[in-house]
Motif scaffolding. Structure first.
Motif, PDB file in Angstrom:
ATOM      1  N   LYS A 253       0.873  -1.178   0.000  1.00 65.80           N
ATOM      2  CA  LYS A 253       0.000   0.000   0.000  1.00 65.80           C
ATOM      3  C   LYS A 253       0.906   1.222   0.000  1.00 65.80           C
ATOM      4  N   GLN A 254       0.646   2.173  -0.911  1.00 64.60           N
ATOM      5  CA  GLN A 254       1.521   3.329  -1.065  1.00 64.60           C
ATOM      6  C   GLN A 254       0.717   4.625  -1.152  1.00 64.60           C
ATOM      7  N   ILE A 255       1.344   5.699  -0.678  1.00 65.98           N
ATOM      8  CA  ILE A 255       0.889   7.059  -0.976  1.00 65.98           C
ATOM      9  C   ILE A 255       1.902   7.635  -1.960  1.00 65.98           C
ATOM     10  N   LEU A 256       1.452   7.981  -3.167  1.00 65.03           N
ATOM     11  CA  LEU A 256       2.334   8.549  -4.194  1.00 65.03           C
ATOM     12  C   LEU A 256       2.034  10.035  -4.327  1.00 65.03           C
ATOM     13  N   VAL A 257       3.019  10.861  -4.028  1.00 69.52           N
ATOM     14  CA  VAL A 257       2.872  12.315  -4.126  1.00 69.52           C
ATOM     15  C   VAL A 257       3.421  12.765  -5.474  1.00 69.52           C
ATOM     16  N   HIS A 258       2.589  13.450  -6.284  1.00 68.80           N
ATOM     17  CA  HIS A 258       2.979  13.857  -7.640  1.00 68.80           C
ATOM     18  C   HIS A 258       3.261  15.352  -7.749  1.00 68.80           C
ATOM     19  N   GLU A 259       2.651  16.152  -6.908  1.00 75.34           N
ATOM     20  CA  GLU A 259       2.874  17.603  -6.944  1.00 75.34           C
ATOM     21  C   GLU A 259       2.978  18.103  -5.505  1.00 75.34           C
ATOM     22  N   ILE A 260       3.974  18.947  -5.243  1.00 71.80           N
ATOM     23  CA  ILE A 260       4.178  19.466  -3.889  1.00 71.80           C
ATOM     24  C   ILE A 260       3.910  20.961  -3.873  1.00 71.80           C
ATOM     25  N   PRO A 261       3.650  21.546  -2.701  1.00 72.58           N
ATOM     26  CA  PRO A 261       3.354  22.980  -2.631  1.00 72.58           C
ATOM     27  C   PRO A 261       4.490  23.855  -3.147  1.00 72.58           C
TER      28      PRO A 261
ATOM     29  N   ILE B 262       5.569   6.788  -0.481  1.00 69.80           N
ATOM     30  CA  ILE B 262       5.519   6.506   0.956  1.00 69.80           C
ATOM     31  C   ILE B 262       4.882   5.129   1.129  1.00 69.80           C
ATOM     32  N   ASP B 263       5.690   4.148   1.521  1.00 69.10           N
ATOM     33  CA  ASP B 263       5.193   2.782   1.701  1.00 69.10           C
ATOM     34  C   ASP B 263       4.531   2.642   3.068  1.00 69.10           C
ATOM     35  N   LEU B 264       3.355   2.001   3.084  1.00 68.94           N
ATOM     36  CA  LEU B 264       2.600   1.826   4.315  1.00 68.94           C
ATOM     37  C   LEU B 264       2.420   0.353   4.646  1.00 68.94           C
ATOM     38  N   LYS B 265       2.149   0.091   5.920  1.00 70.45           N
ATOM     39  CA  LYS B 265       1.770  -1.263   6.318  1.00 70.45           C
ATOM     40  C   LYS B 265       0.379  -1.570   5.765  1.00 70.45           C
ATOM     41  N   LYS B 266       0.110  -2.833   5.572  1.00 75.14           N
ATOM     42  CA  LYS B 266      -1.161  -3.230   4.960  1.00 75.14           C
ATOM     43  C   LYS B 266      -2.365  -2.798   5.786  1.00 75.14           C
ATOM     44  N   ASP B 267      -2.232  -2.809   7.113  1.00 74.70           N
ATOM     45  CA  ASP B 267      -3.368  -2.476   7.965  1.00 74.70           C
ATOM     46  C   ASP B 267      -3.357  -1.017   8.411  1.00 74.70           C
ATOM     47  N   ALA B 268      -2.491  -0.197   7.816  1.00 76.72           N
ATOM     48  CA  ALA B 268      -2.373   1.204   8.227  1.00 76.72           C
ATOM     49  C   ALA B 268      -3.569   2.015   7.740  1.00 76.72           C
ATOM     50  N   ASP B 269      -3.945   3.012   8.528  1.00 78.87           N
ATOM     51  CA  ASP B 269      -5.005   3.946   8.153  1.00 78.87           C
ATOM     52  C   ASP B 269      -4.366   5.071   7.346  1.00 78.87           C
ATOM     53  N   GLU B 270      -4.445   4.957   6.015  1.00 83.34           N
ATOM     54  CA  GLU B 270      -3.721   5.896   5.158  1.00 83.34           C
ATOM     55  C   GLU B 270      -4.207   7.341   5.317  1.00 83.34           C
ATOM     56  N   GLN B 271      -5.515   7.537   5.539  1.00 93.91           N
ATOM     57  CA  GLN B 271      -6.031   8.897   5.678  1.00 93.91           C
ATOM     58  C   GLN B 271      -5.549   9.539   6.970  1.00 93.91           C
TER      59      GLN B 271
ATOM     60  N   LYS C  69       9.814   7.251  15.226  1.00 97.56           N
ATOM     61  CA  LYS C  69       8.620   6.464  15.585  1.00 97.56           C
ATOM     62  C   LYS C  69       7.489   7.344  16.122  1.00 97.56           C
ATOM     63  N   LYS C  70       7.335   8.507  15.486  1.00 94.80           N
ATOM     64  CA  LYS C  70       6.279   9.412  15.926  1.00 94.80           C
ATOM     65  C   LYS C  70       4.906   8.920  15.484  1.00 94.80           C
ATOM     66  N   ILE C  71       4.870   8.160  14.400  1.00 94.69           N
ATOM     67  CA  ILE C  71       3.613   7.539  13.972  1.00 94.69           C
ATOM     68  C   ILE C  71       3.893   6.087  13.601  1.00 94.69           C
ATOM     69  N   ASP C  72       2.873   5.302  13.724  1.00 95.69           N
ATOM     70  CA  ASP C  72       2.995   3.889  13.398  1.00 95.69           C
ATOM     71  C   ASP C  72       2.235   3.628  12.106  1.00 95.69           C
ATOM     72  N   GLY C  73       2.861   2.933  11.161  1.00 93.25           N
ATOM     73  CA  GLY C  73       2.168   2.596   9.920  1.00 93.25           C
ATOM     74  C   GLY C  73       2.967   2.885   8.672  1.00 93.25           C
ATOM     75  N   ILE C  74       4.018   3.750   8.758  1.00 91.91           N
ATOM     76  CA  ILE C  74       4.861   4.054   7.594  1.00 91.91           C
ATOM     77  C   ILE C  74       6.094   3.164   7.628  1.00 91.91           C
ATOM     78  N   ILE C  75       6.354   2.505   6.498  1.00 90.92           N
ATOM     79  CA  ILE C  75       7.527   1.628   6.410  1.00 90.92           C
ATOM     80  C   ILE C  75       8.734   2.403   5.895  1.00 90.92           C
ATOM     81  N   GLU C  76       8.536   3.146   4.794  1.00 87.82           N
ATOM     82  CA  GLU C  76       9.673   3.795   4.135  1.00 87.82           C
ATOM     83  C   GLU C  76       9.168   4.939   3.271  1.00 87.82           C
ATOM     84  N   VAL C  77      10.049   5.923   3.008  1.00 84.06           N
ATOM     85  CA  VAL C  77       9.760   6.995   2.069  1.00 84.06           C
ATOM     86  C   VAL C  77      10.922   7.104   1.094  1.00 84.06           C
ATOM     87  N   ARG C  78      10.588   7.284  -0.204  1.00 85.01           N
ATOM     88  CA  ARG C  78      11.621   7.364  -1.248  1.00 85.01           C
ATOM     89  C   ARG C  78      11.285   8.493  -2.218  1.00 85.01           C
ATOM     90  N   ASP C  79      12.349   9.123  -2.731  1.00 86.32           N
ATOM     91  CA  ASP C  79      12.185  10.118  -3.795  1.00 86.32           C
ATOM     92  C   ASP C  79      12.421   9.417  -5.128  1.00 86.32           C
TER      93      ASP C  79
END
Length: 680
Positions: free
Chosen positions: A101-109, A150-159, A128-138
């Motif tokens: 499960k991933q969050i893909l960011v295409h445009e930034i502010p 942004i790679d997430l755990k399968k059971d993570a609440d993405e929103q 470890k400020k939040i639980d659920g994110i595995i890794e972030v890559r550019d």
């Protein structure tokens, strides 16, 4: 310095502006070229059109980095008044398949540094400020196409994770309009209509001056061309006159006198090259004359007719739009999305051991580390434990200071360390004054439980406060739990529930009274008078339930236990009775008093050492006994040795809500009367 830089389009809006200076600080975002030109043309055609009409054309800022701008109302306010604040949020998509499960960011502010943004997200993962994110890559490519994965755990609440990142990183930023521009050499805050009107007025002046310049040049050339055409008509006479002249200046003079040429025409004729005398060149001159005539008519028409001048402006603007306009990149959303974060979802739920020391050091230890160690926990020299609890990361501890403030510390924010480690000082989590001392700590699993704390101060004030009143949503700084007056300090706090209060003074007096005489007040109240003092201060206050003995430690290094049955109930705010013999020549002062079970041990803190004694080692004596000697050295402090407590398994005496409210109502009026008497 140039006062004006002419522009083919309203550059101030299209490319924006940013400036930092006293009185000239400016923040104007870029806007879409096509929209701004359309709005300008509309304003040229309808100088009195309403602002709403312009805002229907100019939707809002259009950043080169795209993204999403939220807040149509805020955009309208900014473009109207020149001041406003909008939210810029990244564009993203959520990709989910069987593997990941991933969050893909295409445009930034706009103006956000992509590398720093990725690093910030990476730091959040590492800390470890939040639980659920595995890794972030550019994963952006060389063509400047943004892609942050942004790679997430399968059971993570993405929103929920997105909301946290929006609030704590530059995936969402705010942009504040401050449209300051120099109008007639003065800085002014302007809206979009003022900018367009200023540009149109400026463009009118530019085109008018340009047209006058072109007209003057056209007329000057026309004059020369007319002279050349006239000369070619009488070419033989002109040549004869020139040949008969002495020199160039004489030739110019003769041409002016004989044929009524002007000096400019005569000079042009004299400078004429021989090849220009062909029939072809005569035709070229006639054609140039006709073109100049048409140009002069057009230029004079522009200067004499404002509608024609407007047509020139619109034609040039449309030409720019056709060549350079691009589709809008930034998406506009009417409403600002509210960020709701379920902080509980980010906390890894695990059981742990929490240790708090008198000097303010705290640590969270895993149950595995605690079970694997047989040694004592790490402590600073001459420091001791005031609280050791088996809690969950979802729980909270409240740390109370002698200045009447408390620190609200969620367990998950306490540093996770090993059992032998010293721990971190609480000021690393919440800043406290160096003058404040931690006097007590209370673990809280549920703030909705109807239980209270009882607070005692040196000057004899006392109050009860419901634990639910101490719940906080923001806890970045100390918060008050009691209002203190005249340099008063809190001596101790009791979390026990019972039937009676027992207050002991340093001068050796004790007062026992019904706990219901103490009203339950809010966290900011001052409390009521618990004991009447004269040249004395309170040593300790205790809540009595079914305990049998009052334990006393004196300044003469002696100790004793007194049966609580020896003390009768008296009303609150009295002087009390003696708990130790009054020796005039060598007085015994009370360091501390405790109402505790016989299984507990006391810690005696000396100048360079700490010793533990069992409560049963203290003799049971009457009120007039001075007690048994405990040590040869002076005792500086006394404390109860802390054992591991599991608050979930503690027997809690519940006070019914209705009963508490009744006590509040009935005692409040009594208390007000008694405080009035006390003031006298």
């Amino acid at each position: 310095e140039p006062i004006v830089l002419p522009a083919k389009y309203p550059n101030l809006l299209v490319n924006g502006a940013k400036g930092i200076s006293a009185g000239y600080a400016t923040e104007i975002p870029p806007h879409n070229l096509g929209e701004v030109i359309d709005a300008t043309i509309k304003r040229i055609d309808s100088p009195n059109c309403r602002l709403d009409t312009i805002l229907d054309i100019v939707k809002g800022p259009d950043f080169p980095t795209g993204a999403i701008v939220e807040g149509k109302k805020e955009i309208t306010e900014a473009l109207t008044t020149g001041r406003g604040k909008v939210i810029i949020r990244c564009k993203y998509e959520i990709v989910e398949d069987k593997k990941i499960k991933q969050i893909l960011v295409h445009e930034i502010p706009f103006e956000v540094n992509k590398a720093l943004l990725v690093k910030k997200i990476s730091d959040i993962i590492y800390d470890k400020k939040i639980d659920g994110i595995i890794e972030v890559r550019d994963e952006s490519d060389r063509e400047e196409k943004v892609r942050i994965a942004i790679d997430l755990k399968k059971d993570a609440d993405e929103q929920n994770i997105l909301n946290y990142l929006f609030k704590n990183t530059d995936l969402q930023v705010s942009y504040s309009y401050n449209m300051v521009a120099i109008v007639n050499r003065r800085p002014m805050i302007v809206g979009v209509v003022e900018v367009l009107d200023a540009y149109i007025a400026h463009q009118k002046e530019v085109i008018t001056r340009r047209t006058r310049f072109d007209l003057e040049h056209a007329k000057a050339r026309m004059h020369i061309v007319e002279g050349l055409i006239k000369a070619l008509d009488i070419l033989d006479e002109v040549i004869k006159t020139i040949r008969a002249s002495k020199n160039k200046s004489d030739a110019i003079k003769n041409l002016v006198e004989k044929y009524e040429f002007t000096s400019l025409q005569a000079e042009a004729i004299v400078n004429l090259q021989l090849y220009r005398l062909t029939n072809t060149d005569v035709n070229v001159l006639n054609e140039e004359h006709a073109n100049l005539l048409r140009a002069i008519q057009i230029l004079e028409g522009i200067l004499s007719d404002e509608e024609k001048l407007k047509e020139v402006m619109k034609k040039e603007l449309k030409s720019i739009k056709n060549e350079y306009a691009t589709p809008r990149k930034t998406e506009i959303k009417d409403e600002i999305t509210e960020i709701k974060i379920d902080t509980q979802a980010f906390i890894p739920k695990e059981d742990c051991i929490v240790v708090v020391t008198k000097d303010g050091y705290v640590k969270r230890v895993s149950k595995r580390s605690y079970a694997a160690s047989d040694d004592k926990t790490g402590l600073k020299e001459m420091d001791y434990i005031i609280g050791m609890y088996e809690l969950n990361t979802m729980d909270t501890i409240l740390m109370f200071t002698d200045n009447g403030n408390y620190l609200y510390v969620p367990v998950h924010e306490i540093p996770d360390m090993k059992w032998k480690d010293l721990g971190k000082h609480i000021s690393n989590i919440i800043k406290i004054s160096p003058e404040e001392n931690i006097i007590d700590v209370i673990p809280v699993i549920d703030f909705n439980i109807n239980k209270y704390i009882t607070v005692f101060t040196r000057n004899g004030m006392i109050k009860r406060t419901m634990i639910s009143d101490l719940k906080a949503s923001r806890y970045t700084k100390p918060m008050p739990y009691m209002k203190l007056k005249d340099g008063d300090l809190v001596t101790n706090i009791s979390y026990n529930t019972g039937t009676d209060i027992f207050i002991t003074t340093r001068g050796g007096f004790g007062l026992k009274f019904d706990i219901n005489e103490v009203p339950i007040l809010g966290s900011r109240a001052s409390g009521v008078k618990g004991i009447s003092l004269k040249n004395d201060v309170v040593a300790s206050g205790n809540v009595i339930n079914n305990e049998e003995y009052l334990t006393l430690i004196t300044s003469k290094n002696t100790g004793k236990r007194i049966r609580l049955s020896e003390f009768e109930r008296i009303s609150r705010a009295r002087k009390g009775i003696q708990v130790i013999r009054d020796v005039k020549t060598n007085p015994y002062y009370i360091l501390k008093s405790f109402v505790i079970n016989s299984k507990n041990s006391l810690g005696l803190k000396f100048k360079e050492d700490i010793e533990l004694i069992k409560i049963t080692e203290l003799p049971i004596a009457d009120r007039y006994s001075t007690g048994t000697s405990l040590a040869k050295h002076d005792i500086f402090d006394v404390f109860i040795e802390q054992e591991l407590i599991d608050p979930k398994n503690e027997k809690v005496e519940i006070i019914e809500v209705e009963e508490v409210e009744k006590q509040n109502i009935s005692l409040q009026s009594i208390d007000e009367r008694m405080m009035t008497i006390d003031d006298f």
